[in-house]
Structure formats: structure tokens, C-alpha cells
Scaffold this motif. Structure first.
Motif, mmCIF file in Angstrom:
data_model
loop_
_atom_site.group_PDB
_atom_site.id
_atom_site.type_symbol
_atom_site.label_atom_id
_atom_site.label_comp_id
_atom_site.label_asym_id
_atom_site.label_seq_id
_atom_site.Cartn_x
_atom_site.Cartn_y
_atom_site.Cartn_z
ATOM 1 N N UNK A 200 0.830 -1.201 0.000
ATOM 2 C CA UNK A 200 0.000 0.000 0.000
ATOM 3 C C UNK A 200 0.869 1.257 0.000
ATOM 4 N N UNK A 201 1.945 1.223 0.783
ATOM 5 C CA UNK A 201 2.848 2.371 0.827
ATOM 6 C C UNK A 201 3.467 2.653 -0.534
ATOM 7 N N UNK B 168 -10.628 9.456 -12.459
ATOM 8 C CA UNK B 168 -10.031 9.182 -11.158
ATOM 9 C C UNK B 168 -8.631 8.593 -11.321
ATOM 10 N N UNK B 169 -8.460 7.730 -12.302
ATOM 11 C CA UNK B 169 -7.125 7.192 -12.571
ATOM 12 C C UNK B 169 -6.153 8.312 -12.914
ATOM 13 N N UNK B 170 -6.579 9.239 -13.762
ATOM 14 C CA UNK B 170 -5.707 10.358 -14.117
ATOM 15 C C UNK B 170 -5.314 11.166 -12.893
ATOM 16 N N UNK B 171 -6.279 11.453 -12.024
ATOM 17 C CA UNK B 171 -6.016 12.261 -10.825
ATOM 18 C C UNK B 171 -5.032 11.555 -9.902
ATOM 19 N N UNK B 172 -5.242 10.254 -9.666
ATOM 20 C CA UNK B 172 -4.326 9.493 -8.805
ATOM 21 C C UNK B 172 -2.947 9.395 -9.430
ATOM 22 N N UNK B 173 -2.897 9.216 -10.744
ATOM 23 C CA UNK B 173 -1.599 9.128 -11.426
ATOM 24 C C UNK B 173 -0.826 10.430 -11.300
ATOM 25 N N UNK B 174 -1.538 11.548 -11.325
ATOM 26 C CA UNK B 174 -0.884 12.844 -11.144
ATOM 27 C C UNK B 174 -0.320 13.001 -9.736
ATOM 28 N N UNK C 146 1.309 10.602 -8.440
ATOM 29 C CA UNK C 146 2.388 9.606 -8.491
ATOM 30 C C UNK C 146 1.987 8.252 -7.926
ATOM 31 N N UNK C 147 0.710 7.924 -8.059
ATOM 32 C CA UNK C 147 0.230 6.610 -7.669
ATOM 33 C C UNK C 147 0.178 5.696 -8.889
#
Length: 713
Positions: free
Chosen positions: A18-19, A41-47, A49-50
Motif C-alpha cells: 500500500x505504501x 479518477x485514474x488520471x487524478x491518482x496518477x498525477x 504519483x500513484x
């Protein structure tokens, strides 16, 4: 799938994974609305650095190596299993509703977005993205959401073609955007942004759109090939290609939960006039037949078109209300009936605007429609930015309209076209003051003098130019999102500002934006001119239509201007009369208005003084717009003081007032120059329909002339 397999104990390996930032988003991949939210949501999380994976909902299982996010409607098996295993109560859900739920403890969490339908799930996914941007995923809590107002829309005066114009397409924004109306990529980008901002209605307003959108077998030569602006042909396109484009656009809109309506004025025959004997006379039976067939063909050509609306009488000179409504019934009413006779399950919403007619004449005809009809009323005249609780509907509209008739509130913005506006508390109060219950069918916000498509005036444009509702993203977000949820928290809004502009303090920017945005509503209430052509506060000008003030509103125009009804403001003339007569003053005085405008400007300028855009052009323009609005407020503040003291001089002949007035008008010139400097740095000068070119340098001469008027008084 059994509930027991959905959740398992959490261990150290899971914590370590998870970390590392692995996120799995499970969603109903076959549903475009939900897929859109999941991809956003994928784009936002990827931004952030996830590492993010999109997975079909059917593959959901508890994965110890990732954070789990589920986006689905409440009918799915996965949602049923979750509620059974965790005792999570999901209330009865309707269209557009959604629920946010969190299961698990500590780091072992799954985040659930549960929609009452596909659109509710989409809104919930968009909301989760906002939470990630504003405060982080861990801040999500269990909460249910339902739309406060079901239909939240935009009024879009559409410049289809110079041969089939909207109300007035002479302005820069209209001419520069005709080509964009025929670009599918424009519409996909635009509709995506509307969905994020929670708008679900777009109304296209045109005098006579039919030649650009349909092909009639009985009147084939009316259909227009190709696209023209005022310079000539700009695109080759057959009418069949146009029809395919608009069918695709409306299908795409449906995937974002957005309904299309088309609203016209009457009687206009642009593009058809002179063909087959068609005229603009209500007595012409050919015109009547052509119009009825056009209405029915439009609706049958576009099965996703939710409805049609119209205006009586703007081009029916010398015709009484009964004759107007009979013509509209014979054309629009029967045109709708023709379609529903062929498609008995088709729901078609008809919107009848209030103006230029009589309700009893409307009701006697249009109550015959299978789905009834709605009314439309300009809720705050052309001044959405004036009072958040205008009383026009209570005084003029409701006494004549039975309670059972629902109304679309036309929220007209002919106040602000250039500068970015953003006062969340004003919008919240405005939405909460709209009439409650069945009296409101929905609202649509927009302008008559401006086309909110792609921006056309930035000196540092993107390619292609960004959408107006991207440039003015915060304003559009407020009017759409608050319509869905007027309790949207300032913390979330500040978080979104901080995510967009991380180099500045989001609290300071939010407050500065709010303070500068108070300028236009206050000046509109104090210098009250209700209709769009009468007054444009960004330029301090009006159009000389119907004996109105033509051009710049000078110091005498301010002395003589009325204030908005029910505003509790005092006009300059009434204030000076009270001073001279030593009578009691009740209400907010002109000098107090000036003090408030100065305070708004002072606060906004103080908060933005040290802000650095760090080569972020959008942030630089946003800060510039806030400062420009503050300087404009200071200009009006000094002008009101000058006008008040000049009036005191005129009635008292006391020279000290004249001296003070001259000094204050010199101050107003100083602030106009500061305002102009920012506009020159950021924008090219554009033409506004009916108002002309906004040339702030030429207007500086008019501001100087105010000083001369005071000296010569």
C-alpha cells in the motif's frame, strides 16, 4: 460471489505494498458514464504519483497488494455483498443519487462509490476525484448525496452559421466559434467538462436552427450545406454529415448524463426565407406548414433531443397574444404531437418562455400536450450578478402562473465576459433562494451577448484555445456543483484551488477571489439597468437601443440612475435630497456603497500583492483578473463618491463639494488606468454584440471627461 470472499485480514505485506501506492479501481466498464469517472479518477491518482489499474467490476476481490476503489450502481452484486458483509446502510436511491462508503480499518480500506443509477455513480466517482485533489483519499467519509435541483443547465446561444444565427452573432466570441460548433472534438471536451461541473442540461438557442440541422423531404432546398461565417465559407460539410455529427454529439452527451434542448425565437426564418414562398408572416400557410414539419423532423431526427422551447412574439409585430399562441400551437404544439403519434413512448419536454404573451393563452393550447409544458422566466433579468434573492418572480410571475406549472429559471449573465469570477457564498445563497419544489423545473445559465465556447481573447492562448468553462472553471463549477449540492464545503473548494495552483496559498486566493467578485453584484444593484443591452459593468457602457444611454455611463448618468428594487440602497439623488432637507436616511447610502467597494478591492489587492505565478500562465491570468476586478471596484467607488459630491454641489452651490468631486474623479481615472494596464497585458480587445468593441484605452478619454464635466458644472 459470497460476501465472505470480499474481505480478508490485513498484514504487513499489504501495508508495504500500500505504501508503494498501488491502486485498483473496479468499475462497470461497459457503462460509458461510469468508465468516464473511473478514467478521470485514474488520471487524478496518477498525477499524485500513484500506480493505478482499471479493472472490470466482475473481477473484484480483496487484493492485499492494493488500495481498492469500487464505482458501481446499487444494483450490482458486488455492492449487495459489501452491504451484507459490513452492515452499511444504503438508503433508497433515485436517479443522480450516490453514496460514498469506506470499509476496513487503518490501511486496510476499500472505498465505495455507489450510484442510484449510472449518472449517480459517475457523479460519485467525480466527487471522489475532487476529494483526492483537495484533501486526500483518506479524508473520504460515509455520506449520501442527492441533487438539490434536478436539472442544472447552460444557456448556449449557438452560432451555427451566419445564415442561421443565434440572437446576435456579430461579436468576437460568436464569429470565432462558428467553426468549433462543427468539431466533434470540441463537443467531447466540452461535455466532459460540463459533467465534471455537474451540469446535466444544455439548451441551444437559435433564431431558426432547422436549415443547419435537418433535411425536409417537402422543402429539400432549405437544408444548408457547408459552414459560413461573416467572411464567407469556412468549412465544406453536407447536411447529411451535419446530421450525423449532431446525432453523435447527443449520444455522447447521454453518456455524460446531459440532455439537449433547442430553444428558438419567433417568427424568424433565417436560412429558409424566400424559398418555396416562405416568409416571416404568421398569415403565410406555407410558412406554417414548413415550421410544423421542421419541428417534427428535428425531434424525429434526434431521438436523444429531450425537448424544444420557444419564445412568442419577438418578431411578430402587431400581433396579439391569442394570435401568437395559435400560431405557436399550430407549428410547435402540433409538430410535437406528430412525433408522439409515431413514437407514443417518446417523452418530449416543451418549454414556453414567459415574455411577449399571456399565460391564459398559452395554457389553453399547450395543456393538450401529452407531457404538458414548462414555463421559462428570466429570474434576475439579465443580471445574475446583482442580488442573490431577486423578487421579480414573486411580484410579476407567480401571481399569474398556477402552482402546478414548473418553470425553468433563466439565469442571465450579461455582466461578466472577460474576468474570472468566484464567490461561493453568493452562489450558495442564490441556489438556496430559488423557488422550491414543483415550481422549479430547473435552471440554465448563460448570456445573449456572448458565446461560452472556446475563449477568444487571451494574449497567451493554448492551441486549440481552452474552453470558456475551463478558463472560468471555478465560476462554472460553483453554478453547476452548488445546484447539485449547495452545501459543498469551502474546504473542498479551497482544496481544489490549491490542487490547481499549488504555488500559492489556497485560503488567500479563495478569499481574494471572493472579495473581488463582490464588486459586480454591488455595482449592478446600485447602478441598476435590468436588460442586457442597457448596461455592461465590465466596461461601464450600454447600447443606445430604445432610447437607452448610448456608450459610456458618465457621472451624470450615475447621479440619475435608479437602484435595484428591494436592494435597500439609496440613489444619489435621494441621498442628497435627504442631506439638504436634513431628513432621516434609511438604507445603504451611496457613500457606504463606495466604502464597501473600496474595502473589497483593498482586501483582494492585499491578499494577491505577493502572489507569484511561477510561469503558470493560468495562475498569472487568474491573479490578474482578481486584481483587475479590484481596480474596477475602486474606480466605481471613487466615481460614486465624485458623483455624490457633484450632486451636493449642484443643489447647494457650495464650492467645497465641487473641489472634493474633482479630486475623487481624478482618483477614479487612476484606478481605471490600473484596470486597463492589466487588461492590456492579458487580453486582446473584443467586440461584444450590441455593445461594440471593448476598447479600454478609448474609454480612458471618457473617464477623463468625467473630470471635465465636474469642473464645468
Amino acid at each position: 460471489m459470497k460476501a465472505a470472499c470480499l474481505f480478508s485480514p490485513y498484514n504487513k505485506l499489504e501495508q508495504n505494498n500500500l505504501m508503494s501506492g498501488q491502486y485498483n479501481i473496479y468499475y462497470e466498464s461497459s457503462e460509458p458514464s461510469i468508465a468516464f469517472a473511473a478514467e478521470d479518477l485514474k488520471r487524478i491518482l496518477s498525477e499524485k504519483n500513484m500506480s493505478v489499474s482499471l479493472l472490470p467490476l466482475m473481477e473484484f476481490s480483496n487484493n492485499p497488494n492494493s488500495v481498492q476503489i469500487v464505482i458501481a450502481d446499487n444494483k450490482s452484486e458486488v455492492i449487495g455483498a459489501m452491504t451484507e458483509a459490513n452492515g452499511k446502510v444504503i438508503k433508497e436511491m433515485k436517479a443522480q443519487d450516490y453514496a460514498l462508503r469506506v470499509t476496513g480499518q487503518g490501511k486496510n480500506k476499500t472505498y465505495w462509490v455507489i450510484g442510484g443509477d449510472r449518472i449517480g455513480a459517475m457523479y460519485g466517482g467525480i466527487h471522489l476525484g475532487e476529494i483526492v485533489m483537495s484533501s486526500g483519499l483518506d479524508s473520504m467519509i460515509d455520506k449520501d448525496f442527492s441533487p438539490y435541483i434536478a436539472k442544472r443547465g447552460l444557456k448556449f446561444n449557438i452560432p451555427l452559421d451566419s445564415r442561421t444565427p443565434s440572437h446576435d452573432d456579430r461579436g468576437t466570441s460568436a464569429q470565432s466559434n462558428i467553426i468549433n460548433m462543427w468539431d466533434f472534438n470540441f463537443w467531447t471536451t466540452y461535455l466532459d467538462e460540463l459533467a465534471r461541473q455537474r451540469f446535466n442540461v444544455i439548451s441551444l438557442w437559435s433564431k431558426h436552427p432547422f436549415p443547419s440541422m435537418i433535411k425536409l423531404e417537402e422543402y429539400p432546398d432549405v437544408a444548408l450545406n457547408d459552414i459560413y461565417d461573416d467572411t464567407g465559407k469556412i468549412k465544406t460539410m453536407t447536411i447529411d454529415e451535419k446530421i450525423v455529427l449532431w446525432q453523435k454529439v447527443m449520444d455522447y452527451a447521454d453518456h455524460r448524463g446531459i440532455e439537449f434542448y433547442i430553444i428558438t425565437w419567433n417568427i424568424h426564418m433565417n436560412g429558409a426565407l424566400g424559398k418555396y414562398g416562405i416568409t416571416q408572416s404568421k398569415e403565410n400557410e406555407i410558412t406554417k406548414d414548413y415550421q410544423r414539419k421542421s419541428v417534427s423532423k428535428l425531434l424525429s431526427t434526434y431521438p436523444k433531443l429531450a425537448g424544444i422551447g420557444t419564445t412568442a412574439g419577438e418578431n411578430m409585430h402587431g400581433v396579439n397574444s391569442d394570435e401568437k399562441e395559435e400560431w405557436l400551437w399550430e407549428t410547435y404544439g402540433k409538430g410535437i404531437q406528430d412525433v408522439q403519434n409515431e413514437q407514443p413512448d417518446r417523452k418530449i419536454r416543451f418549454i414556453h418562455r414567459y415574455w411577449w404573451t399571456d399565460f391564459n393563452k398559452i395554457n389553453s393550447r399547450f395543456k393538450q400536450l401529452k407531457d404538458g409544458y414548462d414555463m421559462s422566466f428570466k429570474y434576475g433579468r439579465a443580471r445574475i450578478y446583482s442580488a442573490y434573492n431577486p423578487q421579480f418572480a414573486e411580484k410579476e410571475f407567480f401571481p399569474n402562473i398556477p402552482k402546478g406549472v414548473s418553470t425553468w429559471w433563466n439565469l442571465r449573465n450579461d455582466d461578466i465576459y472577460n474576468l474570472r469570477w468566484g464567490d461561493a457564498e453568493y452562489v450558495r445563497k442564490y441556489i438556496l433562494n430559488l423557488p422550491k419544489g414543483e415550481r422549479t423545473a430547473g435552471y440554465y445559465m448563460g448570456s445573449d451577448r456572448f458565446v461560452w465556447a472556446r475563449e477568444s481573447i487571451s494574449k497567451n492562448p493554448t492551441s486549440p484555445r481552452i474552453l470558456e468553462n475551463e478558463k472560468h472553471w471555478f465560476s462554472f463549477l460553483l453554478w453547476g456543483r452548488m445546484g447539485y449540492d449547495p452545501e459543498t464545503s469551502p474546504e473542498l473548494l479551497k482544496g481544489l484551488i490549491g490542487n490547481r495552483f499549488p504555488s500559492v496559498d489556497s485560503n488567500d486566493l479563495y478569499t481574494a477571489w471572493q472579495e473581488s467578485s463582490k464588486v459586480i453584484p454591488l455595482i449592478n444593484k446600485f447602478h441598476w439597468f435590468s436588460w442586457d443591452y442597457l448596461w455592461w459593468p465590465e466596461a461601464c457602457i450600454g447600447s443606445g437601443v430604445a432610447n437607452a444611454i448610448d456608450g459610456y455611463h458618465n457621472i451624470y448618468d450615475f447621479i440619475n440612475a435608479p437602484v435595484m428594487d428591494d436592494s435597500n440602497l439609496i440613489t444619489i439623488k435621494n441621498y442628497v435630497r435627504a442631506i439638504i432637507d436634513q431628513s432621516k436616511i434609511s438604507g445603504t447610502t451611496p457613500l457606504q456603497v463606495a466604502d464597501m467597494l473600496e474595502l473589497y478591492g483593498k482586501e483582494a489587492l492585499s491578499l494577491t500583492e505577493k502572489m507569484n505565478s511561477y510561469d503558470n500562465n493560468e495562475l498569472a491570468e487568474t491573479i490578474g483578473d482578481i486584481k483587475a476586478m479590484a481596480h474596477l471596484g475602486n474606480y466605481y467607488s471613487a466615481k460614486i463618491r465624485g458623483a455624490t459630491n457633484l450632486k451636493l454641489y449642484l443643489v447647494s452651490n457650495n464650492e467645497k463639494y465641487k473641489t472634493i468631486a474633482i479630486g475623487q474623479l481624478e482618483e477614479s481615472l487612476k484606478f481605471w488606468k490600473l484596470y486597463s494596464k492589466i487588461l492590456t497585458e492579458q487580453y486582446i480587445k473584443m467586440n461584444i454584440s450590441m455593445q461594440g468593441v471593448f476598447d479600454w484605452d478609448k474609454l480612458e478619454k471618457e473617464v477623463k471627461a468625467d473630470i471635465d464635466l465636474a469642473k464645468k458644472a
